[in-house]
Design a protein around this motif. Structure first.
Motif, short mmCIF file in Angstrom:
data_model
loop_
_atom_site.label_atom_id
_atom_site.label_comp_id
_atom_site.label_asym_id
_atom_site.label_seq_id
_atom_site.Cartn_x
_atom_site.Cartn_y
_atom_site.Cartn_z
N SER A 133 -15.18 -66.40 108.16
CA SER A 133 -15.20 -65.21 108.13
C SER A 133 -14.10 -64.15 109.07
O SER A 133 -13.72 -63.29 108.71
CB SER A 133 -16.61 -64.79 108.58
N GLN A 134 -13.44 -65.12 109.90
CA GLN A 134 -12.64 -64.40 110.93
C GLN A 134 -11.85 -65.43 111.67
O GLN A 134 -12.53 -66.67 112.20
CB GLN A 134 -13.17 -63.31 111.74
N TRP A 135 -10.68 -65.21 111.77
CA TRP A 135 -9.84 -66.30 112.94
C TRP A 135 -9.38 -65.28 113.76
O TRP A 135 -8.48 -64.63 113.56
CB TRP A 135 -8.86 -67.08 111.89
N ALA A 136 -10.00 -65.60 115.14
CA ALA A 136 -9.21 -64.75 116.07
C ALA A 136 -8.84 -65.60 117.36
O ALA A 136 -9.75 -66.46 117.73
CB ALA A 136 -10.44 -63.69 116.58
N ASP A 137 -7.88 -65.42 117.81
CA ASP A 137 -7.29 -66.28 119.08
C ASP A 137 -6.99 -65.64 120.11
O ASP A 137 -6.45 -64.71 120.41
CB ASP A 137 -5.95 -66.78 118.43
N GLY A 138 -7.81 -66.06 121.46
CA GLY A 138 -7.61 -65.51 122.60
C GLY A 138 -6.63 -66.22 123.44
O GLY A 138 -5.80 -66.93 122.90
N SER A 139 -6.49 -65.86 124.47
CA SER A 139 -5.58 -66.44 125.70
C SER A 139 -6.20 -66.73 127.14
O SER A 139 -6.12 -66.13 127.94
CB SER A 139 -4.31 -65.62 125.97
N ALA A 140 -7.02 -67.78 127.06
CA ALA A 140 -7.75 -68.28 127.87
C ALA A 140 -6.92 -68.85 129.05
O ALA A 140 -7.75 -68.81 130.27
CB ALA A 140 -9.18 -69.10 127.49
N TYR A 141 -5.91 -69.48 128.90
CA TYR A 141 -5.38 -70.00 129.97
C TYR A 141 -4.22 -68.93 130.58
O TYR A 141 -3.04 -68.73 130.08
CB TYR A 141 -4.52 -71.31 129.45
N VAL A 142 -4.57 -68.32 131.65
CA VAL A 142 -3.74 -67.03 131.99
C VAL A 142 -2.38 -67.52 132.66
O VAL A 142 -1.40 -66.92 132.65
CB VAL A 142 -4.63 -66.02 132.91
N ASN A 143 -2.44 -68.85 133.02
CA ASN A 143 -1.13 -69.75 133.55
C ASN A 143 -0.22 -69.68 132.60
O ASN A 143 1.10 -69.26 132.62
CB ASN A 143 -1.43 -71.09 133.86
N HIS A 144 -0.32 -69.58 131.24
CA HIS A 144 0.36 -69.59 130.14
C HIS A 144 0.94 -68.48 129.98
O HIS A 144 2.26 -67.95 129.96
CB HIS A 144 -0.34 -69.89 128.78
N VAL A 145 0.17 -67.17 130.07
CA VAL A 145 0.62 -65.84 129.77
C VAL A 145 1.61 -65.41 131.06
O VAL A 145 2.62 -64.75 130.79
CB VAL A 145 -0.63 -64.81 129.83
N GLU A 146 1.15 -65.95 132.30
CA GLU A 146 1.67 -65.54 133.55
C GLU A 146 3.31 -66.16 133.18
O GLU A 146 4.31 -65.44 133.55
CB GLU A 146 1.27 -66.16 134.64
N LEU A 147 3.42 -67.39 132.91
CA LEU A 147 4.93 -67.75 132.74
C LEU A 147 5.75 -66.99 131.60
O LEU A 147 6.81 -66.96 131.81
CB LEU A 147 4.51 -69.49 132.30
N VAL A 148 5.02 -66.67 130.44
CA VAL A 148 5.60 -65.91 129.48
C VAL A 148 6.37 -64.75 130.15
O VAL A 148 7.53 -64.36 129.90
CB VAL A 148 4.86 -65.53 128.25
N ARG A 149 5.61 -63.99 130.93
CA ARG A 149 6.00 -62.84 131.49
C ARG A 149 7.12 -62.98 132.78
O ARG A 149 8.14 -62.16 133.01
CB ARG A 149 4.77 -62.07 131.93
N LYS A 150 6.57 -63.96 133.50
CA LYS A 150 7.75 -64.60 134.50
C LYS A 150 9.11 -64.66 133.82
O LYS A 150 10.23 -64.32 134.37
CB LYS A 150 7.15 -65.55 135.27
N ALA A 151 9.38 -65.18 132.93
CA ALA A 151 10.49 -65.69 132.29
C ALA A 151 11.33 -64.52 131.87
O ALA A 151 12.60 -64.78 131.93
CB ALA A 151 10.14 -66.79 130.96
N ARG A 152 10.50 -63.51 131.59
CA ARG A 152 11.37 -62.20 131.32
C ARG A 152 11.32 -61.08 132.32
O ARG A 152 11.66 -60.20 132.19
CB ARG A 152 11.07 -61.71 129.72
N GLY A 153 10.91 -61.70 133.48
CA GLY A 153 11.05 -60.88 134.77
C GLY A 153 9.87 -59.88 134.94
O GLY A 153 10.12 -58.73 135.38
#
Length: 348
Positions: A90-110
């Protein structure tokens, strides 16, 4: 070791086999993934089952007990014929439960990570009509899109009422799936800059052959998390073995509750965890498997670490002909969900 049946528990492995129709046929699979029996007399499709779970659960459980209790029951289970376990969510929704991953994304771009990211999950709405089977090719228009895999866990839910609590959400998680959330990294920045989020930058999502009830994991399903290693092989080489229960900031009850904050969600929604990601034991970004680390569940993460360490990435995104295999194993080495094993091909 596979869990043993206990009173009051529901151990089941379910799959959808291709039968010429759009949504396939629901089957119950033996715990060792060797055999199956049709569930057509209980529910014709997985969507039928999840839409009426309370009525069909006992019938599916009876089939599971039958096939697991008698090795002569059933036909050989061919993973090549398996579609996504739920081809029409009925729906496909994706979270980002591993904040370590998000933190690395942002750190790589300062960029700094906002404090709210540790309290409020990120989530995007994907395409529920683009569900691939475990061995379906990933068709891509151009290598320039920045092709990447994302090894994740997802849950299939019963009806969710608007505003339900994480405690209430825990009881609505009926099945667990393993998935590859294909991403096109080179398309993401332009889409995000428009302010409307992902659309073209997300490809079709692939699923391991079998969906399982949480009880199948035994003690490895704790606190709404799957405490098993996510094994990723890229072109035959070990690429990742992060533990899905470690560094998971938001558990599944939390992200399921988040998905239903402002509206009712119909049964059959798949809610994803986001890319499984672990830090090293000393708290630093993870190292490649070849260097004794836990590796990665996507290529973007190693590129982020390369950028942080040396100013630019050296690992390329996927090319036509590349192969990815994603799997999760029991202690005895047996496959829990079956493997996602697919190739990147140029669309015709």
């Amino acid at each position: 070791m596979a869990p043993q049946k206990e009173s009051g528990t529901d151990f089941m492995k379910l799959a959808t086999l291709s039968n010429g129709s759009r949504y396939g046929e629901l089957v119950v699979v033996s715990r060792d993934l060797s055999r199956y029996v049709s569930a057509r007399d209980v529910a014709k499709t997985m969507r039928d089952a999840i839409d009426d779970w309370s009525s069909v659960e006992a019938g599916l459980q009876a089939l599971s007990e039958k096939i697991n209790g008698d090795a002569s029951v059933g036909e050989a289970f061919d993973v090549q014929k398996a579609m996504a376990p739920l081809p029409n969510p009925s729906q496909w929704a994706d979270g980002s439960a591993y904040v370590n991953h998000v933190e690395l994304v942002r750190k790589a771009r300062g960029a700094e990570l906002p404090a709210s990211f540790w309290e409020d999950p990120l989530m995007y709405m994907g395409a529920p009509d683009a569900m691939l089977g475990a061995h379906d090719d990933v068709e891509v228009g151009s290598e320039s899109w920045g092709i990447d895999m994302e090894a994740e866990i997802g849950v299939i839910c019963d009806d969710l009422k608007m505003g339900l609590s994480p405690e209430e959400a825990a009881d609505k998680i009926k099945l667990i799936v393993l998935l590859n959330d294909v991403s096109y990294r080179a398309l993401i920045p332009g889409e995000l800059a428009k302010g409307f989020g992902f659309f073209q930058s997300k490809g079709a999502t692939a699923f391991a052959p079998v969906a399982i009830t949480p009880d199948e994991l035994g003690e490895n399903w704790q606190d709404g998390k799957v405490h098993r290693d996510m094994l990723v092989h890229y072109n035959g080489d070990a690429f990742g073995k992060a533990n899905a229960g470690v560094d998971m900031t938001f558990n599944f009850p939390k992200i399921v509750s988040h998905a239903a904050k402002t509206r009712h969600v119909a049964a059959g929604a798949i809610i994803g965890s986001g890319t499984v990601s672990n830090k090293d034991a000393d708290g630093t970004p993870g190292k490649p498997v070849r260097d004794g680390g836990l590796g990665y569940s996507c290529i973007a993460e190693i590129r982020m670490i390369e950028t942080i360490e040396s100013g630019k990435p050296t690992t390329e995104f996927m090319k036509f002909g590349d192969q990815v295999r994603i799997e999760m194993l029991n202690d005895d080495g047996s496959s829990i969900f079956g493997a996602i094993d697919q190739q990147i091909v140029e669309t015709k």
